[in-house]
Every structure is written in C-alpha cells, then in structure tokens.
Write a protein that holds these residues in place. Structure first.
Motif, short mmCIF file in Angstrom:
data_model
loop_
_atom_site.label_atom_id
_atom_site.label_comp_id
_atom_site.label_asym_id
_atom_site.label_seq_id
_atom_site.Cartn_x
_atom_site.Cartn_y
_atom_site.Cartn_z
N ARG A 26 -19.02 38.66 27.52
CA ARG A 26 -17.83 38.10 28.15
C ARG A 26 -18.19 36.89 29.02
O ARG A 26 -19.13 36.92 29.81
CB ARG A 26 -17.15 39.15 29.02
CG ARG A 26 -16.67 40.37 28.26
CD ARG A 26 -15.34 40.19 27.62
NE ARG A 26 -14.25 40.06 28.58
CZ ARG A 26 -12.99 39.87 28.23
NH1 ARG A 26 -12.66 39.75 26.95
NH2 ARG A 26 -12.05 39.76 29.14
N ASN A 27 -17.40 35.82 28.90
CA ASN A 27 -17.56 34.67 29.77
C ASN A 27 -16.98 34.96 31.15
O ASN A 27 -16.10 35.82 31.29
CB ASN A 27 -16.88 33.45 29.16
CG ASN A 27 -17.54 32.99 27.88
OD1 ASN A 27 -18.74 33.17 27.70
ND2 ASN A 27 -16.77 32.41 26.98
N LYS A 28 -17.44 34.19 32.14
CA LYS A 28 -17.00 34.42 33.52
C LYS A 28 -16.07 33.32 34.02
O LYS A 28 -15.14 33.59 34.78
CB LYS A 28 -18.22 34.50 34.45
CG LYS A 28 -19.12 35.70 34.17
CD LYS A 28 -18.51 36.99 34.69
CE LYS A 28 -19.34 38.20 34.30
NZ LYS A 28 -20.76 38.09 34.59
N TYR A 29 -16.31 32.06 33.67
CA TYR A 29 -15.47 30.99 34.20
C TYR A 29 -14.66 30.30 33.11
O TYR A 29 -14.14 29.20 33.32
CB TYR A 29 -16.29 29.99 35.02
CG TYR A 29 -17.42 29.26 34.30
CD1 TYR A 29 -17.19 28.08 33.61
CD2 TYR A 29 -18.73 29.72 34.37
CE1 TYR A 29 -18.21 27.39 32.99
CE2 TYR A 29 -19.77 29.04 33.75
CZ TYR A 29 -19.50 27.88 33.07
OH TYR A 29 -20.53 27.19 32.45
N HIS A 30 -14.52 30.95 31.98
CA HIS A 30 -13.59 30.52 30.94
C HIS A 30 -12.50 31.57 30.81
O HIS A 30 -12.76 32.77 30.95
CB HIS A 30 -14.29 30.37 29.60
CG HIS A 30 -15.24 29.22 29.52
ND1 HIS A 30 -16.46 29.22 30.15
CD2 HIS A 30 -15.14 28.03 28.88
CE1 HIS A 30 -17.08 28.07 29.90
NE2 HIS A 30 -16.29 27.33 29.13
#
Length: 483
Positions: A26-30
């Motif tokens: 999982r991406n964090k800042y997208h």
C-alpha cells in the motif's frame, strides 16, 4: 431510494472489510481506495476550501466490476481523507455502472456529471447523467436523467461508445466535452453547451482522430493554460511512434487554439503526456489561485495486477498530483508543491557510487547530473542482489530509460512485446539533467526537466541500496517521507 440502499450497502461493506486488506504494497502519500478496485480519477474539483477527488470504484473485489464512485478530499493534495461512496449503479439508465465523469460548482452546490452504462449481451448504451449535493458528500441523482442521450448525437456518434463527460464553465455558458467513436472506429470528441447544466444541446466535433491515433478516445479534458488551449485524453490502441505510445492505451495532449464560434480545436502539436508503464485517464482541476492540477490512474489496462494475484483485496492507485504549464507548445509537469514539505533530509552513506541501507519505502531522491557529450549513467534503485529498478541516461541520444525488468513480480499485458521498460528523450537544461524520483512503496514517479514517467513495481524482497555508475560526477540528495 434504491440509490441510497446501494450506497449504504457499499459503505457498510467497506467499513466491515477494509481491515482485512493486506497492506504490504500500500502507498502512503498517494490516494488509494480503502479496499477493492480503483481506476479513473473523476470529479476532480476545488469545493468549499478543499480538493475533492472521486474515482471509478468497485469495492467488492480487486478486479473491475460495476462501477461506483469512490470519494476523498484533501487540503494539500498529499494527505487524503476518505469519504462515503458518492454514486452507485441503481437506475435503469446506469444499472451496469456509473462510469467516468467530472464535477463543477454551481450556486455553492456540487454537481457531478457522469456516464450511465447499460450492457446486456450485444446491447450497450452510454448516456450522460447528473447528480447534485449541497454538502459535497451525499448526492441525489437528477430525477430526469439522462441529460444527454440518443437525441443529442443522432447521425453523429454511436450511443454504445459515448462516455466520460468533462464539464466546465466559460463566461455564462456551461460546456461538457464527451468521448465518442466514429463509424469507422476512430476517436472523436463532442462538445455540448448549456445555460443551466440540465438542458444541453450539441455544439460541435472538437477534434477527430486519424486511423493511427487509436480506435477510441477516452477521458477528455479541455482547458486554457498559458495562452494555449489544451485537450488531454486517453486513446486506445494508438500506434507506436518512436518511443511514444508503447502501452496498449496511452495518454495524449493536443495543444493549439480553440475557435469558440465553430467549436473546433486547431491543433498545433500533440505528444504523449507520461512515458511510463502506468499512467492513464488523467483529469485536471483548477485550484484556488488559478493553478491547473492534474492526477491520473497509476495503472494500465489489460495487465495483471500483483495485489490481485496475491489476494491482497485491493488494486490501483492515483499518481502524485502535478501542476501543469505549457512551454513551447508542450505540457510541462511539476510535482504538487505540498509534497516537498513531507520529506526530511536523511544522511548519505558510503561513497559517491554506492549507498548502502539508505532506501526507504517512502522516499524522495534528487539527483543533479552534469552532462557532457559522452555522459552515461545508470542508477540502480532499491537494489538487493541482482534485483533493482534501473534508471539510465545516454547523453549521445538524450535518452532516459527506466526499467522494472529485474525487480519484483512480473507484470504482463496484451502488448505484442512484454513491456518492462520505457524510454523518454530529455534534453539537458544549462548542461544539467535534473532528476527527481518519488518512491511510495509500490510506485516510482520520475520527473526530469518537466517530463514524467510513472511506474508500479512489487518487490519480492525489499531492496535497501542504491548503486551508481557514471562517467561524470553527480550530486544526490536523499529525503524520507514523514507524516
């Protein structure tokens, strides 16, 4: 009433099941959906002091299904707050999907215009519909939907390939541009006008493709920027041209001048928007200070998605939002300014050619390379043994190459050749190549002198090192994301 029931059903499912999602990639800042499948950005709009972004969404599985509209908002386009599902299939005209569309603010209310999709065997119907909201969260479908249908395109286009309305206002008139297809399978863009967002009439064919420019155009957006009119869209099966249009579906900017009397765009230049493997269906928004922001789906059609293959219960992400400008009849992209405030500088390790144990899953890498005629360099990022993302540049050809061939799970599509890399021509500016890399768990976005390349990758083993081979010195700055 049925729409409300379907919305409640979706939101209850999300609340109960989102905790089961595997967060490994999982991406964090997208922006990502809390669970399930995500594709095209929809309804990108600035409303009551915040950016709202909707998206094509199927919460019940990590593969494409009957499209809902997911919804999130942000003050800075970096930190996102999830909101309830906005639209769900429920009516006779959209029972098989609330397809892509856009948003506009009118009288301090938020209006969505979207494609209602119906498909039964060989029968397919796509019509344009309205939904309204006073609070920007809960939406009611217009009781006389659809607002643009067969009568509007009689003898002009086929109702089976007629979708993705992008609405905007010019003066006192509202316009919406909609993707369509000619009888001999070429893309075309149709323009409609209205005084009130409800009553629409056909105005013109804004642009029409040639045979090599794809069998269908999708997700149009038309706007004025830096003295030019820009039409961006996503053609399906556009023919390869040098290093452009290698993906089965591409993204293109037509730049020129719009004649608003005739409704025609005089095209002066066109080019691919992003030279990566994972970029589609971009949509723009005008910010509070007139800035033009763009976001796209960071994935590609007709390829396997490792998070679905591995049973992680999700698939898809948005790109980092980008600010747009036009220079020399080309679209220039720079990262949203707020992203830089999210990174802290980290100490560099080892010599100038090898950096051990420095790679983070959320990271910003800034490299400035002095370019001479014989310059070549290779940047192996997230290296672990033979695995790495490889970024290389040859001054003789001005060619920047990014490859995911030697990292992570294979991602294969329907292209004739298995694509593992893309190339982009980048000319030095003042003798330098300014290279910015934004890594967010399973994505890498490359910004180089105003041009971009977007990629996904899914490591089997986490890479921690950076290795550099270069014929001239380069300066590297490493920063780590902080929340």
């Amino acid at each position: 009433m049925l729409h409300k029931i379907e919305i409640e059903k979706a939101n209850e499912f999300i609340e109960q099941k989102a905790k089961d999602v595997n967060k490994r990639y999982r991406n964090k800042y997208h922006l990502m959906a809390p669970i399930g499948w995500m594709n095209d950005p929809n309804g990108f709009v600035y409303f009551q002091g915040e950016y709202h972004l909707f998206y094509q969404y199927y919460p019940y599985d990590s593969i494409w299904g009957p499209m809902h509209w997911g919804h999130a908002k942000s003050k800075d386009l970096v930190n996102w707050e999830h909101l309830p599902v906005a639209l769900a299939p429920s009516e006779e005209y959209d029972k098989d999907g609330c397809f892509s569309g856009s948003a506009i603010v009118k009288d301090d209310q938020l209006y969505l215009i979207y494609t209602g999709h119906v498909e039964e065997g060989d029968y397919r119907r796509e019509v344009q519909c309205l939904a309204m909201s006073e609070d920007g969260i809960h939406f009611e479908k217009y009781h006389q939907n659809p607002v643009i249908a067969e009568a509007h395109i009689h003898n002009i286009a086929d109702i089976a390939e007629f979708r993705d309305p992008k609405v905007f206002q010019r003066g006192e008139t509202y316009y919406t541009i909609v993707a369509a297809q000619t009888a001999d399978q070429r893309g075309q863009m149709l323009l409609f006008e209205s005084a009130n967002l409800v009553d629409w009439k056909f105005k013109s064919v804004v642009a029409e493709g040639e045979k090599h420019q794809g069998i269908m155009w999708e997700c149009p957006d038309l706007f004025h920027l830096d003295g030019k009119d820009v039409l961006i869209f996503s053609p399906i099966q556009m023919a390869k041209q040098d290093n452009s249009y290698w993906n089965t579906s591409s993204t293109v900017a037509f730049i020129g001048e719009m004649d608003w009397e005739t409704g025609k765009l005089a095209i002066e230049n066109y080019h691919e928007i992003d030279y990566g493997l994972d970029f589609y269906a971009p949509q723009t928004c005008e910010g509070p200070n007139g800035e033009r922001m763009m976001v796209a789906w960071m994935q590609m059609w007709n390829r396997n998605m490792p998070t679905n293959d591995l049973g992680h219960l999700w698939a898809g992400s948005m790109t980092l939002p980008r600010e747009l400008h036009v220079e020399d009849n080309r679209l220039i992209q720079t990262p949203v300014k707020g992203i830089y405030r999210q990174f802290n500088e980290q100490p560099q390790d080892s010599s100038k050619n090898y950096f051990a144990n420095v790679v983070k899953e959320q990271q910003y890498v800034h490299a400035v390379v002095e370019i001479n005629e014989e310059q070549e360099f290779t940047f192996a990022y997230a290296k672990n043994g033979d695995e790495a993302l490889k970024i290389s540049y040859q001054a003789a050809t001005e060619m920047l190459t990014v490859s995911r061939e030697t990292i992570g799970y294979p991602i294969k599509g329907i292209e004739e050749t298995h694509l593992v890399e893309r190339k982009m021509r980048v000319s030095p500016v003042d003798g330098q190549l300014d290279l910015e890399l934004f890594r967010d768990t399973s994505s890498l976005e490359v910004f180089a002198n105003g041009q971009t390349m977007s990629f996904t990758f899914f490591e089997k083993v986490k890479g921690t090192d950076i290795a550099v081979e270069s014929t001239t010195p380069l300066t590297i700055k490493l920063l780590t994301f902080s929340q």
